[in-house]
Design a protein around this motif. Structure first.
Motif, mmCIF file in Angstrom:
data_model
loop_
_atom_site.group_PDB
_atom_site.id
_atom_site.type_symbol
_atom_site.label_atom_id
_atom_site.label_comp_id
_atom_site.label_asym_id
_atom_site.label_seq_id
_atom_site.Cartn_x
_atom_site.Cartn_y
_atom_site.Cartn_z
ATOM 1 N N ALA A 1 0.743 -1.164 -0.032
ATOM 2 C CA ALA A 1 -0.213 -0.016 -0.155
ATOM 3 C C ALA A 1 0.919 1.242 -0.112
ATOM 4 O O ALA A 1 0.149 2.425 -0.140
ATOM 5 N N HIS A 2 2.104 1.177 -0.039
ATOM 6 C CA HIS A 2 2.864 2.345 0.016
ATOM 7 C C HIS A 2 2.763 2.812 -1.444
ATOM 8 O O HIS A 2 3.191 3.882 -1.710
ATOM 9 N N HIS A 3 2.221 2.066 -2.353
ATOM 10 C CA HIS A 3 1.835 2.688 -3.819
ATOM 11 C C HIS A 3 0.577 3.243 -3.682
ATOM 12 O O HIS A 3 0.081 4.017 -4.758
ATOM 13 N N MET A 4 -0.128 3.319 -2.520
ATOM 14 C CA MET A 4 -1.397 3.752 -2.363
ATOM 15 C C MET A 4 -1.418 5.041 -1.400
ATOM 16 O O MET A 4 -2.718 5.050 -0.850
ATOM 17 N N PHE A 5 -0.545 5.412 -0.857
ATOM 18 C CA PHE A 5 -0.409 6.603 0.289
ATOM 19 C C PHE A 5 -1.617 7.554 -0.155
ATOM 20 O O PHE A 5 -1.978 8.067 0.835
ATOM 21 N N ALA A 6 -1.554 7.992 -1.443
ATOM 22 C CA ALA A 6 -2.191 9.046 -1.859
ATOM 23 C C ALA A 6 -3.946 8.731 -2.221
ATOM 24 O O ALA A 6 -4.483 9.621 -2.567
ATOM 25 N N ALA A 7 -4.244 7.357 -1.948
ATOM 26 C CA ALA A 7 -5.367 6.893 -2.448
ATOM 27 C C ALA A 7 -6.454 7.081 -1.264
ATOM 28 O O ALA A 7 -7.684 6.782 -1.789
ATOM 29 N N GLY A 8 -6.098 7.607 -0.343
ATOM 30 C CA GLY A 8 -7.295 7.809 0.845
ATOM 31 C C GLY A 8 -7.471 6.657 1.840
ATOM 32 O O GLY A 8 -8.425 6.502 2.352
ATOM 33 N N LEU A 9 -6.393 5.722 1.909
ATOM 34 C CA LEU A 9 -6.750 4.662 2.756
ATOM 35 C C LEU A 9 -6.779 5.129 4.325
ATOM 36 O O LEU A 9 -7.330 4.307 5.375
ATOM 37 N N GLY A 10 -6.479 6.406 4.631
ATOM 38 C CA GLY A 10 -6.391 6.585 6.129
ATOM 39 C C GLY A 10 -5.147 6.660 6.868
ATOM 40 O O GLY A 10 -4.261 5.891 6.191
ATOM 41 N N PRO A 11 -4.841 7.445 7.794
ATOM 42 C CA PRO A 11 -3.707 7.462 8.482
ATOM 43 C C PRO A 11 -3.100 6.186 9.195
ATOM 44 O O PRO A 11 -1.931 6.030 9.137
ATOM 45 N N VAL A 12 -4.170 5.402 9.573
ATOM 46 C CA VAL A 12 -3.542 4.145 10.126
ATOM 47 C C VAL A 12 -3.081 3.213 9.255
ATOM 48 O O VAL A 12 -1.641 2.748 9.585
ATOM 49 N N ALA A 13 -3.444 2.966 8.099
ATOM 50 C CA ALA A 13 -3.249 2.001 7.036
ATOM 51 C C ALA A 13 -1.621 2.700 6.492
ATOM 52 O O ALA A 13 -0.846 2.151 6.349
#
Lengths: 202, 115, 621
Positions: free
Chosen positions: C304-316
């Motif tokens: 998910a470090h490819h998805m940091f800007a995708a809105g998973l939230g601060p915990v993820a």
């Protein structure tokens, strides 16, 4: 003689494990990731369909239970086929292999019928998330069963035309591993998709 | 497909070549039948649970426990892992544990269990 | 099966027997030939992907250019990524693994030789299927990462070819992974425990396991993309409740292990070449091995470090930021072990070492930018900019491809029986190094100054022009270096096969105990292994002062000049090629006609059945 030669060749591997069996377990291991992704997709979208039909509208648990028992029985007939192969009893082996194949066909036939009933009740691939995820997940499983049936029939054919090696339990065991795996995937699907009730979307 | 013209027969029926059970001390037919019976009972229990009035977390837990038991029994007996070399099971474990872990993270991240 | 002999009454079904001649390449099951085919194919796709890159760079050389329109640009950057990742780097890794692993472990071939051929044919047919899209309405245009719902709703057919094409090549890689994995585990020479195999072989094993566990995930995603595009499913359709983020999860669950699949072969190559040209054993062999395993394992936990800007939230985001930072550690361990290998060594700066040192240095630069991505707020600024483009080109090209070139030059004499001209290779290296850094170095700056990825042009007012021009010049320099490499290859291969010795580099591992090139059966006699770097220890011992002394006649006699008498190799076969043909048939069929699907399935079933009854070693006569 020839048996010993084959056994010797197989076990000349670095681990003593036969290559094909190791390969089969590696393959089955990867299949966990495959079915896991499909099941996860189903779980993600569970209860999120924006229009009916919903699972409780179409599921016939009694019917699917019968299918489940059929597939379970096919695993039993599969191990009986293996036991017969290990005893060198070709006739019984073929009998049990055919039984497994027919039970598998009954299962797939049951699935196909179930799909047509659902379709008539208004559930198509694109009707909602339930249709999408359900058909693709169980469809993938059904294709796997079908491939298994082809392999079982192939074994029967090879045995009949005397093409199986003397140590014929090995190919039967390999097909058996695949077949049982397909069964345990269904064990998961039956519980997660059919039996655990899906909440109605509000 | 080519039909074999010349065939060297090997002993196809060697009645004396009768292994008592599977490879290194595997299950007998009796064990297989017993396992199959247990699997059948567990399945019947699962179906009964779904028709019973039990709901919610209790139902889900019971169903999942039953299915895991069936899962493990097929792996151990029908797929022979209980009697086989530990390495086969180790590879399979990588797949099943890996899949469960990764996909649970996806579902948790997607807040599925908070619904 | 060995007891059954098959002879065909009809001529065209006769088992092929030729192991020489051009037709023999279609029926070969020899891992060395298959490795060469993978390598040649991969290199051709490298050239194609490179041309795509040059077109991109030409378009971006100046602001507001109209060399390419937006649609053409989309197809080009998509195909550049797809080609380089799936059709160049992965198959080139497969080429090295296929050719070298059996030789390095003292085996005569892989565990399943016909399956090996099947993998190659499925791969090449899948690649051709993918590229055939240009004739069927346009190449894929949704990026190599195919984000939904853009990719699932685009009306041009390209992304359907993307999905089906990558499913096909994925099948090839999965089959190959099981094959090579079993080979490493099961076909090692007597005495060769797992901790006596070369690091390259260990990296090979980790790669195969990464493939086996990650490919099924993207297979599911690609199937879902296909059904969304063709059969009205709702997997990624927000109008019916579908979540496009699911695509991202499934893609990157595969995609991150994929980048370790891309780089671990290079790490293996580096670990073999450095000791040879430092005339010192690899420092910390066990650390290098365990860090490779750790990278593989942790690599599944960072997607998910490819998805940091995708809105998973601060915990993820926090969790994945932490795991991403952690994975830098085992990689760093390798770097330090490589440096320690060179330290105090008797360094011989032949061209392979230049490429390898360059690879390590470029990889470190890419790793440094990578570490900055691991910090989530920093990544918010970098994501979707050219800073990211700089990072992954430094690691994949700078690290991976430079290592590949080092490996190509190093093993050239083994494969082709003559040396690659060292001077030419050095010229290639320097031009490539300069060109590479001119191309991708400025992209760090461009990215931080706001240049967005995946856009066909940029306005002049952004002030990005100067560095873009530098980058374009650099890219054409890379092209020049590849041309020079090609010239050197032609020169080398047009010479007569000649080597002073079968061990030109005074190497350490078993593959150098065979002839150059090896006989089909690899080893006259399978060696018994007593230690790591077995070949080295047969050549050299230490005298009582601890100095390295050459063992007279210690190189276990003349390598592989016997006639292979009494060695039964797996025989050539048509069936892998036949079965492979079924795959693109099914793929075209899914798009155009169910009859084709049926035909493809029939070809596969018949082919597999014929394969099953064919003995792996043909009977004589």
């Amino acid at each position: 003689m020839a048996d010993a030669a084959i056994a010797h060749a197989e076990h000349e591997t670095s681990t003593g494990l036969p290559n094909t069996k190791l390969a089969m377990w590696l393959f089955l291991s990867s299949e966990c990731l495959l079915f896991g992704a499909l099941i996860t997709t189903y779980m993600l979208y569970r209860g999120q369909s924006e229009q009916p039909p919903y699972p409780q509208d179409v599921f016939d648990i009694a019917y699917t239970s019968v299918s489940t028992f059929i597939l379970l029985s096919s695993s039993l007939s599969m191990v009986l086929a293996l036991a017969a192969a290990e005893k060198g009893d070709d006739i019984r082996m073929r009998l049990w292999l055919l039984t497994t194949a027919f039970l598998g066909m009954a299962f797939v036939g049951g699935q196909v019928y179930e799909f047509t009933v659902f379709y008539e009740e208004g559930l198509a691939l694109g009707t909602n998330l339930f249709g999408t995820t359900f058909y693709i997940l169980t469809g993938f499983h059904g294709v796997h069963v079908t491939v298994g049936i082809l392999m079982l029939l192939g074994l029967v054919g090879l045995s009949t035309s005397r093409q199986l090696p003397a140590q014929r339990s090995f190919p039967v065991e390999m097909v058996g591993l695949y077949w049982h795996f397909v069964d345990i995937v269904w064990i998961a699907i039956f519980v997660l998709i059919y039996l655990i009730p899906t909440p109605n979307p509000t | 497909m080519a039909e074999p013209e010349v065939r060297e027969q090997t002993a196809e029926h060697a009645p004396e070549h009768r292994a008592p059970a599977a490879h290194q001390g595997g299950p007998t037919v009796r064990v297989y039948l017993r396992v199959a019976a247990i699997l059948g009972v567990l399945t019947a229990v699962e179906v009964w649970l779904s028709y019973s009035g039990i709901t919610g977390g209790l139902l889900i837990t019971a169903l999942i426990l039953a299915s895991i038991t069936k899962f493990v029994m097929v792996l151990a007996y029908f797929m022979h892992l209980k009697y086989d070399d530990w390495r086969y099971g180790r590879f399979f474990l990588m797949g099943i544990v890996g899949a469960t872990t990764l996909y649970m993270i996806v579902l948790i991240t997607s807040k599925v269990f908070l619904r | 099966m060995a007891s059954v002999s098959v002879s065909a009454p009809r001529g065209f079904l006769r088992r092929p027997t030729a192991t020489t001649g051009w037709w023999s390449w279609f029926t070969t099951v020899d891992h060395k030939k298959i490795g060469i085919m993978y390598g040649v194919s991969a290199f051709v796709f490298f050239l194609i992907g490179g041309l795509e890159a040059l077109l991109i760079r030409a378009q971006l050389a100046r602001p507001d250019q109209t060399l390419l329109n937006a649609d053409q640009y989309n197809q080009l950057f998509t195909m550049h990524g797809v080609t380089m990742v799936f059709l160049f780097v992965m198959p080139m890794g497969a080429a090295f693994f296929n050719y070298l692993i059996p030789l390095m472990i003292g085996a005569r071939d892989v565990a399943f030789p016909r399956l090996n051929a099947l993998s190659f044919w499925i791969f090449i047919l899948g690649a051709l299927f993918l590229y055939s899209s240009v004739f069927f309405g346009g190449a894929p245009n949704g990026g190599w990462f195919g984000y939904a719902p853009n990719s699932t709703t685009d009306p041009t057919p390209g992304m359907t070819f993307y999905a089906l094409g990558l499913i096909i090549t994925g099948v090839a890689s999965t089959i190959g992974a099981v094959n090579l994995g079993v080979t490493v585990i099961n076909l090692r020479a007597p005495g060769m425990s797992l901790f006596r195999v070369p690091v390259f072989v260990w990296m090979g094993l980790v790669v195969q396991l990464l493939l086996v566990f990650s490919l099924p995930i993207i297979t599911v995603a690609l199937v879902q993309m296909t059904t969304d595009r063709l059969f009205d499913t709702a997997f990624f359709d927000p109008t019916r409740g579908g979540q496009p983020i699911l695509w991202q999860h499934l893609f990157w669950l595969f995609g991150h292990p994929e980048v370790y699949i891309l780089i671990l072969p290079a790490f293996g190559i580096i670990s073999e070449i450095l000791p040879v040209f430092s005339r010192k054993p690899l420092f910390g062999y066990q650390f290098v091995v365990f860090s490779g395993i750790a990278i593989g394992f942790i690599g599944f936990g960072v997607w998910a470090h490819h998805m940091f800007a995708a809105g998973l939230g601060p915990v993820a985001n926090t969790a994945f930021g932490i795991t991403t930072a952690i994975i830098a550690i085992p990689t760093g361990i390798k770097i330090f072990n490589w440096m320690a290998t060179m330290y105090g060594g008797d360094l011989r700066f032949h061209s392979p070492l230049l490429f390898i040192v360059g690879a390590v240095m470029m990889f470190v630069i890419g790793g440094l930018s990578g570490v900055t991505h691991a910090i989530v707020p920093s990544d918010y600024q970098q994501t979707d900019t050219y800073y990211i483009v700089a990072h992954f080109h430094y690691v994949i090209f700078g690290g991976g491809v430079f290592a590949f070139f080092g490996g190509l030059v190093y093993w050239w004499p083994k494969v082709f029986g003559r040396l690659y001209p060292d001077l030419v290779a050095k010229v290639v290296f320097w031009i490539m190094l300069v060109g590479f850094n001119l191309t991708f170095g400025p992209m760090h700056i461009l990215g931080l100054n706001g240049m967005i990825r995946r856009e066909y042009t940029y306005p002049e007012a952004l002030g990005l022009t100067a560095w873009n021009q530098v980058a374009t010049v650099g890219s054409f320099l890379i092209g020049v270096s590849v041309l020079v490499f090609g010239v050197g290859a032609v020169v080398s291969l047009s010479r007569k096969r000649h080597l002073e010795t079968d061990d030109p580099w005074d190497a350490r591992t078993l593959e150098w105990m065979t002839a150059c090139p090896p006989k089909p059966w690899n080893f006259d006699e399978v060696p018994t292994v007593h230690s790591l770097d077995e070949f080295w220890h047969r050549k050299y011992a230490e005298d009582h002062d601890g100095r390295v002394v050459r063992v007279p006649a210690g190189a276990s006699g003349a390598p592989g000049h016997g006639d292979g008498h009494g060695i039964h190799l797996p025989s050539p076969s048509y069936w892998p090629l036949v079965v492979a043909v079924g795959m693109p048939l099914i793929a075209y069929g899914i798009i155009y006609s169910w009859w084709l699907v049926g035909a493809g399935a029939l070809v596969i079933v018949v082919g597999l059945f014929a394969w099953a009854i064919e003995p792996s070693v043909a009977e004589e006569g």
